[in-house]
Write a protein that holds these residues in place. Structure first.
Motif, PDB file in Angstrom:
ATOM      1  N   THR A   1       0.720  -0.869   0.099  1.00  0.00           N
ATOM      2  CA  THR A   1       0.334   0.080   0.047  1.00  0.00           C
ATOM      3  C   THR A   1       0.545   1.405   0.034  1.00  0.00           C
ATOM      4  OG1 THR A   1      -1.624  -1.242   1.333  1.00  0.00           O
ATOM      5  CG2 THR A   1      -1.600   1.307   1.244  1.00  0.00           C
ATOM      6  N   GLU A   2       1.317   1.360   0.804  1.00  0.00           N
ATOM      7  CA  GLU A   2       3.008   2.849   0.858  1.00  0.00           C
ATOM      8  C   GLU A   2       3.236   2.796  -0.644  1.00  0.00           C
ATOM      9  OE1 GLU A   2       5.202   1.479   4.373  1.00  0.00           O
ATOM     10  OE2 GLU A   2       4.292   1.329   6.018  1.00  0.00           O
ATOM     11  N   LEU A   3       3.557   1.795  -1.080  1.00  0.00           N
ATOM     12  CA  LEU A   3       4.352   2.153  -1.957  1.00  0.00           C
ATOM     13  C   LEU A   3       3.756   2.478  -2.928  1.00  0.00           C
ATOM     14  CD1 LEU A   3       6.877   0.825  -4.328  1.00  0.00           C
ATOM     15  CD2 LEU A   3       5.826  -1.473  -4.651  1.00  0.00           C
ATOM     16  N   PHE A   4       2.531   1.696  -3.456  1.00  0.00           N
ATOM     17  CA  PHE A   4       1.551   2.341  -4.448  1.00  0.00           C
ATOM     18  C   PHE A   4       1.389   3.882  -3.957  1.00  0.00           C
ATOM     19  CE2 PHE A   4       0.979  -2.040  -5.650  1.00  0.00           C
ATOM     20  CZ  PHE A   4       1.290  -2.107  -6.710  1.00  0.00           C
ATOM     21  N   GLN A   5       1.189   3.761  -2.847  1.00  0.00           N
ATOM     22  CA  GLN A   5       0.327   5.656  -2.954  1.00  0.00           C
ATOM     23  C   GLN A   5       1.920   6.326  -2.993  1.00  0.00           C
ATOM     24  OE1 GLN A   5      -0.947   4.617   1.703  1.00  0.00           O
ATOM     25  NE2 GLN A   5      -0.862   6.597   1.251  1.00  0.00           N
ATOM     26  N   HIS A   6       3.325   5.679  -3.157  1.00  0.00           N
ATOM     27  CA  HIS A   6       4.380   6.472  -3.321  1.00  0.00           C
ATOM     28  C   HIS A   6       4.186   6.584  -4.914  1.00  0.00           C
ATOM     29  CE1 HIS A   6       8.013   8.095  -2.756  1.00  0.00           C
ATOM     30  NE2 HIS A   6       8.422   8.108  -3.732  1.00  0.00           N
ATOM     31  N   LEU A   7       3.642   5.915  -5.765  1.00  0.00           N
ATOM     32  CA  LEU A   7       4.071   5.573  -6.803  1.00  0.00           C
ATOM     33  C   LEU A   7       3.410   7.192  -7.796  1.00  0.00           C
ATOM     34  CD1 LEU A   7       3.873   2.037  -7.838  1.00  0.00           C
ATOM     35  CD2 LEU A   7       6.008   3.887  -8.286  1.00  0.00           C
ATOM     36  N   PRO A   8       2.354   7.463  -7.306  1.00  0.00           N
ATOM     37  CA  PRO A   8       1.197   6.887  -6.818  1.00  0.00           C
ATOM     38  C   PRO A   8       0.453   6.382  -7.512  1.00  0.00           C
ATOM     39  CG  PRO A   8       0.998   9.489  -7.312  1.00  0.00           C
ATOM     40  CD  PRO A   8       2.472   8.961  -8.112  1.00  0.00           C
ATOM     41  N   GLU A   9       0.075   6.340  -7.228  1.00  0.00           N
ATOM     42  CA  GLU A   9      -0.723   4.489  -7.980  1.00  0.00           C
ATOM     43  C   GLU A   9      -2.701   4.838  -6.823  1.00  0.00           C
ATOM     44  OE1 GLU A   9      -2.094   3.305 -10.632  1.00  0.00           O
ATOM     45  OE2 GLU A   9       0.020   3.401 -11.973  1.00  0.00           O
ATOM     46  N   HIS A  10      -3.033   5.560  -6.796  1.00  0.00           N
ATOM     47  CA  HIS A  10      -3.839   5.993  -5.433  1.00  0.00           C
ATOM     48  C   HIS A  10      -4.779   4.250  -5.121  1.00  0.00           C
ATOM     49  CE1 HIS A  10      -2.707   8.520  -4.129  1.00  0.00           C
ATOM     50  NE2 HIS A  10      -2.118  10.088  -5.395  1.00  0.00           N
ATOM     51  N   ASP A  11      -6.083   3.826  -7.202  1.00  0.00           N
ATOM     52  CA  ASP A  11      -6.944   3.282  -6.696  1.00  0.00           C
ATOM     53  C   ASP A  11      -6.202   1.652  -6.371  1.00  0.00           C
ATOM     54  OD1 ASP A  11      -8.807   4.712  -7.939  1.00  0.00           O
ATOM     55  OD2 ASP A  11      -8.413   4.299  -9.952  1.00  0.00           O
ATOM     56  N   PHE A  12      -5.049   1.342  -6.160  1.00  0.00           N
ATOM     57  CA  PHE A  12      -4.173   0.302  -5.926  1.00  0.00           C
ATOM     58  C   PHE A  12      -4.369   0.393  -4.852  1.00  0.00           C
ATOM     59  CE2 PHE A  12      -3.595  -0.473 -10.158  1.00  0.00           C
ATOM     60  CZ  PHE A  12      -2.854  -2.122 -10.679  1.00  0.00           C
ATOM     61  N   ALA A  13      -3.970   1.550  -4.154  1.00  0.00           N
ATOM     62  CA  ALA A  13      -3.125   1.594  -2.676  1.00  0.00           C
ATOM     63  C   ALA A  13      -4.944   1.130  -2.116  1.00  0.00           C
ATOM     64  CB  ALA A  13      -2.451   3.145  -2.280  1.00  0.00           C
ATOM     65  N   LEU A  14      -5.972   2.007  -2.964  1.00  0.00           N
ATOM     66  CA  LEU A  14      -7.021   2.018  -1.801  1.00  0.00           C
ATOM     67  C   LEU A  14      -7.355   0.439  -1.746  1.00  0.00           C
ATOM     68  CD1 LEU A  14      -9.626   3.800  -0.909  1.00  0.00           C
ATOM     69  CD2 LEU A  14     -10.800   4.019  -2.790  1.00  0.00           C
ATOM     70  N   LEU A  15      -7.637  -0.175  -3.133  1.00  0.00           N
ATOM     71  CA  LEU A  15      -7.976  -1.729  -2.450  1.00  0.00           C
ATOM     72  C   LEU A  15      -7.163  -2.673  -1.580  1.00  0.00           C
ATOM     73  CD1 LEU A  15      -8.192  -2.678  -6.949  1.00  0.00           C
ATOM     74  CD2 LEU A  15      -9.717  -2.377  -4.990  1.00  0.00           C
ATOM     75  N   LEU A  16      -5.529  -1.664  -1.433  1.00  0.00           N
ATOM     76  CA  LEU A  16      -4.692  -3.055  -0.828  1.00  0.00           C
ATOM     77  C   LEU A  16      -5.147  -2.499   0.597  1.00  0.00           C
ATOM     78  CD1 LEU A  16      -1.459  -2.210  -2.426  1.00  0.00           C
ATOM     79  CD2 LEU A  16      -3.203  -4.788  -2.186  1.00  0.00           C
ATOM     80  N   SER A  17      -6.327  -0.861   1.286  1.00  0.00           N
ATOM     81  CA  SER A  17      -5.956  -0.886   2.448  1.00  0.00           C
ATOM     82  C   SER A  17      -7.233  -1.436   2.664  1.00  0.00           C
ATOM     83  CB  SER A  17      -5.836   0.873   2.723  1.00  0.00           C
ATOM     84  OG  SER A  17      -4.612   1.064   1.909  1.00  0.00           O
ATOM     85  N   GLN A  18      -8.381  -1.114   1.738  1.00  0.00           N
ATOM     86  CA  GLN A  18      -9.289  -2.169   1.579  1.00  0.00           C
ATOM     87  C   GLN A  18      -9.634  -3.473   2.520  1.00  0.00           C
ATOM     88  OE1 GLN A  18     -12.044  -1.244  -1.447  1.00  0.00           O
ATOM     89  NE2 GLN A  18     -11.744   1.024  -1.087  1.00  0.00           N
ATOM     90  N   ARG A  19      -9.000  -4.398   2.105  1.00  0.00           N
ATOM     91  CA  ARG A  19      -8.345  -5.675   2.096  1.00  0.00           C
ATOM     92  C   ARG A  19      -8.323  -5.418   3.222  1.00  0.00           C
ATOM     93  NH1 ARG A  19     -10.280 -10.088   2.950  1.00  0.00           N
ATOM     94  NH2 ARG A  19      -8.689 -11.395   2.617  1.00  0.00           N
ATOM     95  N   ALA A  20      -6.719  -4.850   3.487  1.00  0.00           N
ATOM     96  CA  ALA A  20      -6.873  -4.975   5.203  1.00  0.00           C
ATOM     97  C   ALA A  20      -7.781  -4.555   6.277  1.00  0.00           C
ATOM     98  CB  ALA A  20      -5.433  -4.143   5.023  1.00  0.00           C
ATOM     99  N   LEU A  21      -8.525  -3.518   5.848  1.00  0.00           N
ATOM    100  CA  LEU A  21      -9.534  -3.544   6.802  1.00  0.00           C
ATOM    101  C   LEU A  21     -11.281  -4.980   6.670  1.00  0.00           C
ATOM    102  CD1 LEU A  21     -11.425  -2.278   8.143  1.00  0.00           C
ATOM    103  CD2 LEU A  21     -12.746  -0.973   6.343  1.00  0.00           C
ATOM    104  N   ASP A  22     -10.897  -5.660   5.628  1.00  0.00           N
ATOM    105  CA  ASP A  22     -11.598  -6.120   5.869  1.00  0.00           C
ATOM    106  C   ASP A  22     -11.266  -7.368   6.512  1.00  0.00           C
ATOM    107  OD1 ASP A  22     -13.270  -5.447   3.776  1.00  0.00           O
ATOM    108  OD2 ASP A  22     -12.158  -6.396   2.128  1.00  0.00           O
TER     109      ASP A  22
END
Length: 646
Positions: free
Chosen positions: A346-367
């Motif tokens: 998630t941190e990597l994709f936030q930095h790129l930035p690839e916010h859609d990927f980061a959002l999917l990953l963060s949502q999975r962590a929340l799940d």
């Protein structure tokens, strides 16, 4: 954790007073809709088509090549030095190091001009280097000749000791760039005085014994200023060598050095760099183009801060532990329960930035965290339940950060408030993470022009972040309070300054930014550029205030300082560096220097491609109120470079 230190400020700036705001009724409808949508986060992930920007694919491919090079260099180092002789070699210096016991730098080891005084600029440094060059190369030839005579076995075994690889003098443009990026903060100055590698050479050794002989010769025949054993501590690319800085005396008649005499005094000293390589490692590094790959990542991540880049590269190794990172790997991670890997990705994709990927990953962590929560915790399970709830709050914060970066304020606010509710229940109202979430909520509200409510949250954050006994609401900027304040207190003052500026109170904004700068300046802990990032942020904001007050010269000084710090900490290609270039272009344009303005606009435009979020740029433009006369940046640059220049 969400709302982490170092959140960039330029893209998170309150709207101006004339910004259009939603009615409370509309806000409530949208809030309800977002709350309903958030229920989707708790459903199992579904396989979907993932698309990545071209720039991100390039980054990931380069990352894979880089890590592959690092592994190959590590394997070869173990092969050529199986007994770890080089790894355990202790290198000494004649100078005792260029730092005093208190950590300050020894002024005597600054580069000198031909008069024996510290160089004043790049021109004097280059002149001294040119005069020294034949002396340095003659010394290296002497080294090669004597080592060859001593190591008769080299000739018997058919090995060839490549005594010297001469490297050209560093170009003037690179001198200016490197001294500014690497040594702008070093005292005593100037930055150019600490640049040691204008004159460079390498010796390539066929084995460990030859490297040891070279080191012995250097101790007996040269004055060693600094020495690094990079077999013991390799570069972050995995490369290993022995690195020396030698002090070369320059005299009017003695071209071979020596101790000097009244009849043949030393005119000046010049520092030169020598690298002692193992030939096999050197050749593999050239074949793999390791240095090119290292420059790519150093620029992409954190300029020249090796500690920061090293940490990030370690995390990249962990991310890529299952093979080349691509969309299929991302999909597998999304279907897994590996929360630590999800976080790093998630941190990597936030930095790129690839916010859609980061959002999917963060949502999975929340799940995952929500599913792991005990339904009705008993007394014995209370601690576990407490930990799970904090994990859920962190996930809400992460999602809020990403939504904020996407400019989706209302949804970000919903998630930050969910995180705050949990922190208040688990950590309490005085915890720093609770304060950090207050800061995040205030930031979103200020972006929505809800200034009064935003101030309430910022003041709650300051009450927690301020030093014990300090009054966060007063005008007290006493140095002791600034020194003991939490770094995020500076962030809160910056955000409050944004609100004052948006309301047209420029003097109050300046006072708030000065409070932030006092806290940042007092920081002793500089992990991953926290201190420098905060200082760059305050300089940017002070420059904007000066611009609005009509003091373009002062605005220019602040923005140039902000640019230097951004480049040093974040790199020359970071989107925040690009935003400062845009601001400088605007200031130079208003000062009438269209050529320099065009240069900065070009720099900003080259950085902007695929890295700068449109909403970040538009908000900073609102604060500066700059205009390109209805032209795009590309058109403005074209016109200033072809039509408007005298």
């Amino acid at each position: 954790m969400g709302t982490a230190l170092g959140k960039e400020d330029e893209g998170q700036i309150p709207r101006q007073l004339d910004a259009v705001t939603e009615s409370e009724q509309t806000d409530q409808r949208k809030s309800n809709a977002v709350a309903a949508e958030s229920e989707e986060f708790h459903r199992a992930p579904q396989r979907q088509t993932l698309h990545m920007r071209k720039e991100s694919k390039e980054f990931l491919n380069t990352m894979h090549s880089y890590l592959d090079c690092k592994r190959k260099l590590e394997a070869l180092a173990g092969k050529v030095d199986p007994c770890r002789t080089l790894h355990g070699m202790t290198l000494y210096t004649h100078s005792g190091g260029i730092r005093e016991a208190d950590g300050t730098y020894k002024a005597t080891y600054r580069q000198q001009n031909q008069s024996g005084n510290p160089v004043r600029d790049s021109e004097e440094l280059l002149q001294a280097a040119t005069v020294t060059r034949p002396l340095f190369l003659a010394l290296m030839q002497q080294l090669a000749s004597q080592i060859m005579q001593k190591r008769q076995d080299l000739r018997r075994d058919g090995a060839q000791f490549k005594a010297l690889v001469e490297l050209p003098l560093k170009a003037w443009s690179r001198i200016v760039e490197k001294s500014r990026d690497d040594y702008a903060k070093r005292t005593p100055g100037p930055p150019e005085a600490w640049l040691y590698d204008l004159n460079r050479a390498s010796v390539l050794c066929p084995d460990v014994a030859t490297m040891d002989a070279v080191v012995t010769w250097l101790y007996k025949n040269t004055y060693i200023v600094t020495a690094k054993n990079r077999f013991h501590r390799p570069t972050i690319s995995g490369y290993r060598d022995l690195l020396f800085v030698l002090r070369i005396p320059v005299r009017p008649t003695d071209q071979q050095g020596g101790t000097g005499s009244p009849a043949n005094p030393v005119l000046f000293f010049h520092m030169c760099e020598l690298q002692v390589h193992h030939e096999q490692i050197w050749q593999l590094s050239k074949t793999l183009e390791t240095h090119r790959l290292y420059r790519y990542f150093r620029s992409y991540f954190c300029g020249n801060d090796e500690a920061s880049v090293g940490k990030l590269m370690t995390e990249l190794v962990e991310i890529e532990d299952s093979g080349k990172l691509d969309t299929m790997v991302v999909q597998r991670v999304l279907e897994s329960d590996d929360v630590p890997r999800i976080r790093k990705l998630t941190e990597l994709f936030q930095h790129l930035p690839e916010h859609d990927f980061a959002l999917l990953l963060s949502q999975r962590a929340l799940d995952i965290h929500v599913a792991a929560e005990p339904d009705a915790p008993s007394h014995s399970k209370h601690e576990t339940h407490h930990s799970h709830r904090i994990n859920v709050a962190e996930s809400y914060n992460h999602i809020g950060d990403i939504l904020l970066a996407k400019g989706e304020y209302l949804s970000a606010l919903t998630h930050y408030r969910q995180a705050l509710d949990i922190y208040l229940q688990t950590l309490g109202p005085q915890h720093v993470q609770t304060a950090a979430t207050h800061n995040a909520i205030g930031l979103v509200l200020s972006n929505q022009a809800s200034y009064d409510e935003a101030l309430i949250h910022f003041e709650k954050a300051l009450a927690i972040f301020s030093a014990p006994g300090g009054d966060s609401s007063s005008n007290n900027t006493d140095q002791s309070i600034a020194k003991n304040a939490h770094p995020q207190a500076a962030t809160a003052w910056i955000y409050i300054g944004h609100i004052a500026q948006a309301r047209g109170n420029l003097e109050q904004a300046r006072e708030n930014y000065e409070k932030a700068r006092a806290i940042a300046s007092a920081l002793e802990e500089q992990l991953y550029g926290t201190k420098q990032t905060l200082l760059a942020t305050t300089e940017t904001n002070l420059g904007i205030v000066s611009y609005h007050q009509g003091d373009l010269d002062d605005a220019l000084v602040h923005m140039q300082q902000a640019l230097a710090t951004r480049q040093a900490v974040l790199g020359r290609k970071h989107r925040q560096t690009g935003l400062v270039h845009e601001a400088l272009g605007t200031i130079w344009r208003d000062l009438g220097n269209l050529e320099t303005a065009a240069e900065h606009f070009c720099q900003a435009n080259s950085i902007d491609q695929g890295t700068t979020c449109d909403w970040e740029r538009s908000l900073l433009k609102k604060r500066l109120h700059w205009s390109t006369g209805g032209l795009s940046i590309d058109e403005k640059v074209s016109r200033t470079s072809t039509e408007e220049l005298p």
